[in-house]
Each structure stands twice: as C-alpha cells, then as structure tokens.
Enzyme design. Structure first.
Site, PDB file in Angstrom:
ATOM      1  N   GLU A 240     -10.044 -11.498   0.438  1.00  9.68           N
ATOM      2  CA  GLU A 240      -9.656 -11.097   1.785  1.00  9.68           C
ATOM      3  C   GLU A 240     -10.879 -10.664   2.573  1.00  9.68           C
ATOM      4  O   GLU A 240     -11.903 -10.272   1.999  1.00  9.68           O
ATOM      5  CB  GLU A 240      -8.678  -9.922   1.738  1.00  9.68           C
ATOM      6  CG  GLU A 240      -7.284 -10.285   1.295  1.00  9.68           C
ATOM      7  CD  GLU A 240      -6.335  -9.098   1.356  1.00  9.68           C
ATOM      8  OE1 GLU A 240      -5.130  -9.333   1.338  1.00  9.68           O
ATOM      9  OE2 GLU A 240      -6.809  -7.943   1.417  1.00  9.68           O
TER      10      GLU A 240
ATOM     11  N   LEU B 195     -12.582  -5.126   5.762  1.00  8.68           N
ATOM     12  CA  LEU B 195     -12.678  -4.366   7.002  1.00  8.68           C
ATOM     13  C   LEU B 195     -13.547  -3.142   6.749  1.00  8.68           C
ATOM     14  O   LEU B 195     -13.330  -2.414   5.777  1.00  8.68           O
ATOM     15  CB  LEU B 195     -11.280  -3.952   7.470  1.00  8.68           C
ATOM     16  CG  LEU B 195     -10.290  -5.117   7.667  1.00  8.68           C
ATOM     17  CD1 LEU B 195      -8.915  -4.594   8.017  1.00  8.68           C
ATOM     18  CD2 LEU B 195     -10.797  -6.070   8.726  1.00  8.68           C
TER      19      LEU B 195
ATOM     20  N   HIS C 139      -9.757   5.097  -3.974  1.00  9.53           N
ATOM     21  CA  HIS C 139      -8.547   4.396  -3.547  1.00  9.53           C
ATOM     22  C   HIS C 139      -7.265   5.187  -3.823  1.00  9.53           C
ATOM     23  O   HIS C 139      -6.166   4.635  -3.778  1.00  9.53           O
ATOM     24  CB  HIS C 139      -8.451   3.008  -4.207  1.00  9.53           C
ATOM     25  CG  HIS C 139      -9.629   2.136  -3.930  1.00  9.53           C
ATOM     26  ND1 HIS C 139      -9.826   1.485  -2.729  1.00  9.53           N
ATOM     27  CD2 HIS C 139     -10.711   1.820  -4.707  1.00  9.53           C
ATOM     28  CE1 HIS C 139     -10.961   0.802  -2.779  1.00  9.53           C
ATOM     29  NE2 HIS C 139     -11.504   0.988  -3.964  1.00  9.53           N
TER      30      HIS C 139
ATOM     31  N   GLU D 286       2.355  -1.199   3.652  1.00  8.49           N
ATOM     32  CA  GLU D 286       1.047  -0.595   3.867  1.00  8.49           C
ATOM     33  C   GLU D 286       0.096  -1.557   4.584  1.00  8.49           C
ATOM     34  O   GLU D 286       0.083  -2.754   4.297  1.00  8.49           O
ATOM     35  CB  GLU D 286       0.457  -0.138   2.536  1.00  8.49           C
ATOM     36  CG  GLU D 286       1.408   0.778   1.765  1.00  8.49           C
ATOM     37  CD  GLU D 286       0.694   1.678   0.779  1.00  8.49           C
ATOM     38  OE1 GLU D 286      -0.538   1.573   0.635  1.00  8.49           O
ATOM     39  OE2 GLU D 286       1.382   2.504   0.158  1.00  8.49           O
TER      40      GLU D 286
ATOM     41  N   GLU E 248      -0.102  -4.336   1.093  1.00 10.31           N
ATOM     42  CA  GLU E 248       0.869  -4.362   0.005  1.00 10.31           C
ATOM     43  C   GLU E 248       2.149  -3.671   0.438  1.00 10.31           C
ATOM     44  O   GLU E 248       2.203  -3.020   1.479  1.00 10.31           O
ATOM     45  CB  GLU E 248       0.314  -3.673  -1.249  1.00 10.31           C
ATOM     46  CG  GLU E 248       0.076  -2.181  -1.087  1.00 10.31           C
ATOM     47  CD  GLU E 248      -0.441  -1.540  -2.361  1.00 10.31           C
ATOM     48  OE1 GLU E 248      -0.407  -2.183  -3.431  1.00 10.31           O
ATOM     49  OE2 GLU E 248      -0.882  -0.375  -2.290  1.00 10.31           O
TER      50      GLU E 248
ATOM     51  N   ARG F  29       9.360   1.603  -3.760  1.00  9.47           N
ATOM     52  CA  ARG F  29       9.805   2.872  -4.355  1.00  9.47           C
ATOM     53  C   ARG F  29       9.605   3.988  -3.348  1.00  9.47           C
ATOM     54  O   ARG F  29       9.067   3.773  -2.265  1.00  9.47           O
ATOM     55  CB  ARG F  29       8.984   3.170  -5.609  1.00  9.47           C
ATOM     56  CG  ARG F  29       7.472   3.166  -5.329  1.00  9.47           C
ATOM     57  CD  ARG F  29       6.656   3.692  -6.481  1.00  9.47           C
ATOM     58  NE  ARG F  29       5.238   3.455  -6.319  1.00  9.47           N
ATOM     59  CZ  ARG F  29       4.417   4.177  -5.563  1.00  9.47           C
ATOM     60  NH1 ARG F  29       4.895   5.186  -4.869  1.00  9.47           N
ATOM     61  NH2 ARG F  29       3.129   3.900  -5.488  1.00  9.47           N
TER      62      ARG F  29
END
Length: 447
Positions: free
Chosen positions: A200, A203, A235, A275, A287, A291
C-alpha cells in the site's frame, strides 16, 4: 432475550460485559484460568468455570473447554469481549453448530474482514475509500517494483493475516523494497502461519480514525460517530478520543454515512469498527474489526448508548434499538489505557498492586477489574484499566482528565499513568495536533 450468557474473556472487559448482563437481568457465567481464580469478574459472576492453566492456549483460547462450559452451565450465548476468540470464525461456527449464539457477526463476515486483502476488496466493492495499493497478495519482486512505481514511494508491505504491527515494513525507495518484502513475508509466516503480503501507499503523517458501526443482520446499519486513535506506540493505541479534533461536522457525516451504508449492504450483524488513515481531508480504509473495541466507552460517553446492551439485543434477534436520526453526539470524551508497563520503555510490569484508588466526580468513569492486593499475572495483556473522561467540550474534558490523572493511584507496580500526566500538559496534545507517529517520536525524545 437470552437466559444465560457465558463471558469468554477476562479482566476489565469481562467485568464490563458482566455488568451489562446484570442490568438486563441475564444470568452470567465466566470462564477463567487458574491464574485468574481471584479476579473480580469471577467473584461477581453468578457462576464460574475453571477451564485450564495460565497459558492462553490452554484456557482462554481453548474452544473445546469453553463449549463444554456452555453445555455444563446451560449458557445459551457467548460474549467473546475483545482479543482471544472474539474474531475467530471457527469459534463462531462451532458455537452455531451447538445451538449457542455467538454475540458478534457471522463466521463468514469474520473471515472476510480477518483477511486484510479480502477485506480491502470488500471495502472497495461497498464504496469505502481505500489506500492505493495492490489488489491482492504480491508474490515476487518484479510485481512489487511495478506496483510501487505506480503508486509512488514510500510504500508499506503488510501481512495479509496480520495485526499488532507484525509483518509490516516500510520501503522509502526502490532500493529498500526487496529487503522489506522478504522481511515482512518471513515475519508474517512466523507470526500468523501465512506469509502472504500486500503493498500500500505509505502515508507519512496520517491520523488514525475509526468509525463505530452496528448492523442488525437484516439490511439496516447505523454509525455512532468516529474515534481518533492516533496516539499509538508500536501500532498499539494508548489514548483515544471522540469526536476527533481533526474532523469537521461535514467530514464526520460523510464518512459515517458511507460506513453505515456499507454495513447495511453487507448484511452485517452486531458491532464493528471500520478503521481509516486520514490525511489531507481524505479517508483510506485499513481494516475492519468485527468485535467490540477496547475504546468503545468514549463512544458511549458522547452518545449515551450502551454498546454492549446493543450487542446483546441484536444477537438475540431484537434488532437495533435506535435509528440513525436518534443518535446524537454530546460533548467530548477521552480514554487513557492504563497498562502495567514501564511508562517509558513499555516493558511489562506484573506484580502485586499494594494500593489502588480510582478518581471520581462528574464525567469520570474507570473500567478496571483490579483492586488493592490483586496480583497482575505475567501471562496476558498488560491492560489493567481504562480511565474515561467526558466533558461538554474538549477543553473541559482535558481539564477534567488532568484532575482525574492526579487522583489515580496504583502502587506496587509500574504503570503508564506518568506518561499520561505528561501528555495532558503537552501543547500539541492540548491543540489536538498529532498524528500516528507523534507518540513514538515524543517518547524517543524523552529517553
């Protein structure tokens, strides 16, 4: 409505779900490892079942033992909380085969969103904006170079089955690409048993924005606004707030509407979080979590809606309790994740809590399952509690948060409380001027 719910989790989230069940008049069963025999949720549940020794694989991840606990106690539904088996499609399928309701989406939807490549394809089909990149797994260097040249450097290589920052490598130039691809693939194979990776656009200064959605499984979907989760280390989120300081009302309505429609079109049932990375006014899907999120209380604070009640209602066939026009946003909320960790190195700090005192007052909520004398086991996630603060606006919320952090006492172990006391006085944080790299740079500078 269900008669008895088994809570297949531990710690603060198990206690959170237990409280919701009690309010709804539903009997509760909790499962626990031998390490958690004295945990608060075990003490407060109507029934408890020990399902194994401390290691998660032998207890909280042991599907056979959890299903057996359901059958022994007569539980007709399972709430998985977050983590552990909450996004395990096989678990959802096995429960269904035993006529036990999984309080969450279908196994098929968990599978789709659990595969990052398939999730991206699905998001694109549903009209959700995505990060430019490969359409599927990248298998060789020649293909990787072609895709990277098309979207432009820097690029990021990600594990298809990944999470938690594993199997992710950045290539700033073509010279970095070969090593990044090989390393990410090797890490992915070791961590997830699947070495598939994709590419990807990377950014450079994005924010992490997520939208809380709900579907009823029959073609209706709503959103409960967004949360800003940009303050992260490795992360992992540490500070979340709602609404995001970076968005205006028009952007909020636009991305919320896109997500609610997508959930409806997917026929999704239950809670989910879509997200995004957000940069220069644009949203890019990364993603979907199928849940309840750790940070769900900030959404509850600004909407006044109990999301666990909503999960249980939808799973029982009662549908959504609200329409989109019923959902109003009130004020500002911030959550700090209090971890049993060194506040600078983030090294875990298990041990006995000798004194535990939580703050109180208007707009203060603490979700925690620990108490004075409780021993933090070394086997699980280091989260020991969440401080959630709500105010009429962000300025009031920050003032209230500063006061609440000063009142919060956890003795006997190291925690991340000192980090949050520093952050609440920082000018960038006060101004809402931060991105997903800000915290790691700040911590590195302070060392």
């Amino acid at each position: 409505m269900f008669q008895k719910i088994l809570i297949a989790n531990r710690g603060e989230i198990a206690l959170r779900v237990l409280r919701a069940c009690k309010e709804l008049g539903i009997q509760t069963v909790v499962v626990h490892s031998t390490a958690d025999a004295d945990a608060m949720h075990v003490r407060l549940a109507d029934e408890s079942v020990c399902i194994g020794p401390p290691p998660s694989r032998d207890s909280y991840l042991n599907i056979h033992q959890i299903v057996a606990a359901c059958e022994i106690t007569g539980a007709d539904a399972v709430h998985p909380g977050y983590g552990f088996l909450s996004e395990n499609a096989k678990f959802a399928d096995i429960l269904a085969a035993h006529n036990i309701t999984f309080i969450g989406p279908s196994g098929d939807h968990i599978r789709i969103m659990g595969d990052k490549i398939e999730a991206k394809r699905t998001a694109k089909r549903l009209g959700i904006p995505v990060v430019p990149g490969s359409d599927g797994a990248v298998t060789d260097q020649k293909e990787a170079r072609r895709i990277a040249a098309e979207i432009g450097y820097p690029v990021i290589i990600k594990a298809s089955a990944g999470g938690g920052g594993r199997g992710m490598k950045v290539a700033l130039t073509e010279a970095d690409l070969e090593v990044a691809l090989q390393t990410a693939s090797t890490e992915a194979g070791a961590a997830f048993g699947d070495d598939a990776v994709y590419i990807e656009k990377y950014l450079e200064k994005p924010r992490h924005i997520e939208v809380q959605v709900f579907g009823d499984g029959f073609g209706r979907g709503v959103h409960f606004g967004e949360r800003d989760c940009s303050l992260q280390r490795r992360h992992q989120k540490v500070w979340e707030e709602a609404p995001s300081p970076a968005l205006n009302a028009e952007e909020r309505a636009r991305i919320g509407g896109i997500c609610a429609k997508a959930i409806a079109d997917l026929g999704y049932s239950g809670a989910g979080t879509i997200e995004f990375l957000y940069e220069n006014g644009e949203f890019y899907f990364i993603e979907m979590n199928t849940r309840l999120q750790v940070e769900h209380p900030v959404t509850e604070a600004i909407t006044g809606i109990d999301l666990v009640h909503e999960q249980i209602r939808v799973a029982s066939g009662g549908g959504l309790s609200v329409k989109q026009e019923d959902i109003k946003f009130n004020g500002h909320a911030i959550e700090c994740r209090i971890n049993a960790e060194d506040p600078r190195t983030f090294t875990p700090s298990p041990g006995t809590i000798t004194h535990f005192h939580t703050p109180g007052g208007l707009g203060i909520r603490v979700d925690s399952g620990v108490y004075s004398g409780y021993k933090i086991p070394p086997y699980y996630d280091s989260l020991i509690g969440k401080l959630i603060v709500h105010g009429r606006n962000r300025v009031e919320c920050m003032m209230r948060l500063r006061r609440a952090l000063d009142e919060f006492v956890v003795d006997g172990i190291k925690t991340t409380l000192p980090l949050f006391r520093d952050l609440v006085g920082n000018a960038d944080i006060a101004n809402g001027d931060y991105d997903i790299h800000w915290l790691e740079k700040y911590v590195a500078k302070e060392e």
